[in-house]
Design a protein around this motif. Sequence first.
Motif, PDB file in Angstrom:
ATOM      1  N   ALA A 225      27.565 -24.232  38.832  1.00 54.42           N
ATOM      2  CA  ALA A 225      26.270 -24.763  38.399  1.00 54.42           C
ATOM      3  C   ALA A 225      26.078 -24.554  36.900  1.00 54.42           C
ATOM      4  CB  ALA A 225      25.138 -24.096  39.180  1.00 54.42           C
ATOM      5  N   GLY A 226      26.514 -23.407  36.394  1.00 52.28           N
ATOM      6  CA  GLY A 226      26.405 -23.159  34.956  1.00 52.28           C
ATOM      7  C   GLY A 226      27.219 -24.144  34.144  1.00 52.28           C
ATOM      8  N   GLU A 230      25.795 -27.093  31.538  1.00 52.38           N
ATOM      9  CA  GLU A 230      26.268 -27.276  30.157  1.00 52.38           C
ATOM     10  C   GLU A 230      26.680 -28.723  29.923  1.00 52.38           C
ATOM     11  OE1 GLU A 230      29.584 -25.339  27.093  1.00 52.38           O
ATOM     12  OE2 GLU A 230      29.178 -24.416  29.058  1.00 52.38           O
ATOM     13  N   HIS A 231      27.346 -29.328  30.908  1.00 50.28           N
ATOM     14  CA  HIS A 231      27.731 -30.738  30.787  1.00 50.28           C
ATOM     15  C   HIS A 231      26.507 -31.636  30.674  1.00 50.28           C
ATOM     16  CE1 HIS A 231      29.148 -34.737  31.743  1.00 50.28           C
ATOM     17  NE2 HIS A 231      28.477 -34.733  32.870  1.00 50.28           N
ATOM     18  N   LEU A 232      25.451 -31.297  31.399  1.00 47.56           N
ATOM     19  CA  LEU A 232      24.227 -32.101  31.396  1.00 47.56           C
ATOM     20  C   LEU A 232      23.363 -31.822  30.167  1.00 47.56           C
ATOM     21  CD1 LEU A 232      23.237 -31.675  35.157  1.00 47.56           C
ATOM     22  CD2 LEU A 232      24.317 -33.673  34.102  1.00 47.56           C
ATOM     23  N   ASP A 233      23.820 -30.897  29.315  1.00 42.03           N
ATOM     24  CA  ASP A 233      23.075 -30.498  28.119  1.00 42.03           C
ATOM     25  C   ASP A 233      21.709 -29.923  28.493  1.00 42.03           C
ATOM     26  OD1 ASP A 233      22.831 -30.096  25.386  1.00 42.03           O
ATOM     27  OD2 ASP A 233      21.840 -32.022  25.054  1.00 42.03           O
ATOM     28  N   SER A 234      21.678 -29.208  29.601  1.00 44.06           N
ATOM     29  CA  SER A 234      20.433 -28.556  30.032  1.00 44.06           C
ATOM     30  C   SER A 234      20.183 -27.337  29.159  1.00 44.06           C
ATOM     31  CB  SER A 234      20.532 -28.132  31.497  1.00 44.06           C
ATOM     32  OG  SER A 234      19.363 -27.457  31.901  1.00 44.06           O
ATOM     33  N   PRO A 238      20.194 -23.085  35.388  1.00 44.31           N
ATOM     34  CA  PRO A 238      19.888 -23.815  36.631  1.00 44.31           C
ATOM     35  C   PRO A 238      19.286 -22.870  37.659  1.00 44.31           C
ATOM     36  CG  PRO A 238      22.245 -23.379  36.476  1.00 44.31           C
ATOM     37  CD  PRO A 238      21.658 -22.948  35.171  1.00 44.31           C
ATOM     38  N   LEU A 239      18.515 -23.425  38.557  1.00 46.17           N
ATOM     39  CA  LEU A 239      17.993 -22.674  39.702  1.00 46.17           C
ATOM     40  C   LEU A 239      18.994 -22.842  40.834  1.00 46.17           C
ATOM     41  CD1 LEU A 239      15.768 -21.159  41.275  1.00 46.17           C
ATOM     42  CD2 LEU A 239      14.720 -23.394  41.745  1.00 46.17           C
ATOM     43  N   VAL A 240      19.554 -21.734  41.310  1.00 48.98           N
ATOM     44  CA  VAL A 240      20.543 -21.772  42.390  1.00 48.98           C
ATOM     45  C   VAL A 240      20.010 -20.952  43.558  1.00 48.98           C
ATOM     46  CG1 VAL A 240      22.913 -21.281  43.082  1.00 48.98           C
ATOM     47  CG2 VAL A 240      22.419 -21.989  40.719  1.00 48.98           C
ATOM     48  N   ASP A 271      37.452 -25.213  37.538  1.00 49.54           N
ATOM     49  CA  ASP A 271      37.326 -24.006  36.726  1.00 49.54           C
ATOM     50  C   ASP A 271      36.446 -22.959  37.389  1.00 49.54           C
ATOM     51  OD1 ASP A 271      38.857 -25.236  34.794  1.00 49.54           O
ATOM     52  OD2 ASP A 271      37.125 -26.031  33.720  1.00 49.54           O
ATOM     53  N   ALA A 272      35.750 -23.328  38.470  1.00 48.12           N
ATOM     54  CA  ALA A 272      34.857 -22.379  39.144  1.00 48.12           C
ATOM     55  C   ALA A 272      35.625 -21.407  40.023  1.00 48.12           C
ATOM     56  CB  ALA A 272      33.825 -23.136  39.987  1.00 48.12           C
ATOM     57  N   GLY A 273      36.916 -21.612  40.140  1.00 40.72           N
ATOM     58  CA  GLY A 273      37.736 -20.724  40.973  1.00 40.72           C
ATOM     59  C   GLY A 273      37.975 -21.330  42.337  1.00 40.72           C
ATOM     60  N   GLY A 274      38.859 -20.724  43.065  1.00 34.99           N
ATOM     61  CA  GLY A 274      39.189 -21.230  44.383  1.00 34.99           C
ATOM     62  C   GLY A 274      40.671 -21.005  44.658  1.00 34.99           C
ATOM     63  N   PRO A 275      41.195 -21.499  45.759  1.00 32.98           N
ATOM     64  CA  PRO A 275      40.458 -22.271  46.766  1.00 32.98           C
ATOM     65  C   PRO A 275      39.522 -21.398  47.608  1.00 32.98           C
ATOM     66  CG  PRO A 275      42.717 -21.816  47.486  1.00 32.98           C
ATOM     67  CD  PRO A 275      42.602 -21.275  46.091  1.00 32.98           C
ATOM     68  N   PRO A 276      38.549 -22.065  48.259  1.00 30.12           N
ATOM     69  CA  PRO A 276      38.275 -23.497  48.213  1.00 30.12           C
ATOM     70  C   PRO A 276      37.491 -23.884  46.962  1.00 30.12           C
ATOM     71  CG  PRO A 276      36.698 -22.411  49.627  1.00 30.12           C
ATOM     72  CD  PRO A 276      37.651 -21.353  49.186  1.00 30.12           C
TER      73      PRO A 276
END
Length: 425
Positions: A225-226, A230-234, A238-240, A271-276
């Motif tokens: 979500a982070g 960043e991609h959305l230029d927020s 974010p609220l998770v 990049d968030a890690g995984g799997p999954p």
Amino acid sequence: MSDVMTDRFTTSDLVEKVAANLHHKLGDLSNAMRDRLSTRIVELEGEGAIFDLLYASIEGNVENILYSLRHDIVVDNIEPPSAAYEYARRLAQRGVPVSALVRAYRLGQQFLLEQAFQEFELVDAEAEQRAAGLERVVAVTFDYIDWISQRVITVYESERERWLAEQSSARANRVDDILAGSETDVDAAEAVIGYRLRVPHLGAVLWVHETGTQQDQLSRFTKAAGAIAEHLDSKRLPLVIPRDRASAWAWFAVRDDVEPDLDVIRSLLGDAGGPPVPMVALGRPRSGLSGFRRTHEEAVKAQQVATVRDDPNHPVTSFGEPGLKIASLLANDLELTRDWIHDTLGELARDDEHHDRLRHTLLLFFQHESSYTATAEAMLMHKNSVKYRIASAEKALGRSISTDRQAIELALTACDWLGPGVLIT
């Protein structure tokens, strides 16, 4: 260590005398130590009750050490100061890192030993005896700090876990109230969830397949979500909100005209890690309290379609994609949808590579206003190859594509989005 004897007193007598002298200064010593700690450790700066509690914690710990020195009591027979435990709890509630608490005890130990050294220098005793006495003070102080540190860290961690669980529960409950339309106090809701509601939002659902998931995925969802934020230029976090160990809801504060790049988001998930690797379903940007609900509802519908589709090569789904809204309606009753698709498409609904190519070509043909040339350009094929596929699709249909074209296009769209779940096996 055995006592060093002189004509006047033993090492134990000397230690007791120094401890007694320090105890007479307990108030001033505790105040000075509090000032030292709050100056050296920025996280401990405070005022009012929390500052008073720091003093009470210091006073209780110093008094315990001096009591142990004066009466030769082993550490395990001492009761931890209740103020020390309560101070650890308050720091946990305020999100002060545990490292600050540990450092406070180390610096406090250093300060107390400095004061003890000065007291030993004032006592009329042989150098050897002062050294032996100071060595005993160092040993007792070290043992006490090691003993109390373990206990306050345990208290801190338990309270932090409890506090975060309560905070998470309170946030989840308040979000549920907002989504149900029963929340009317926007300011109070914002204070609890830590997220502004009077801004444009983009809702999302993040999830992994439950099968094989052995651990909570919240940290992975939060990281993903982070990166998306960043991609959305927020400009805000974010609220998770975790729903269970394998899924979470998220909201991003965005501009009204934001256009998520699904390919970029797909690359960020790795990049968030995984799997999954997490899957993501997005709503569309919506404003205000009602927009908070609406974009979430769209994200949930997009997730429903993505779950039916179950395509690991398509980890990001947006409600704004062409055909998704129709697919989300048809996904509500898969059995009925499957029967209708079979009636509408006949053999063209078969789940194999050949018929998949025919369905894909025919859908693009409809989307390009039945132009063979435009379809060929979109598919990077020769126009005659497109004509051949369209003719093959009509044969599988058992009728002309001009017959009930709207139903055929709708069924093709459903096949494209819902996949094997609605095809003939």
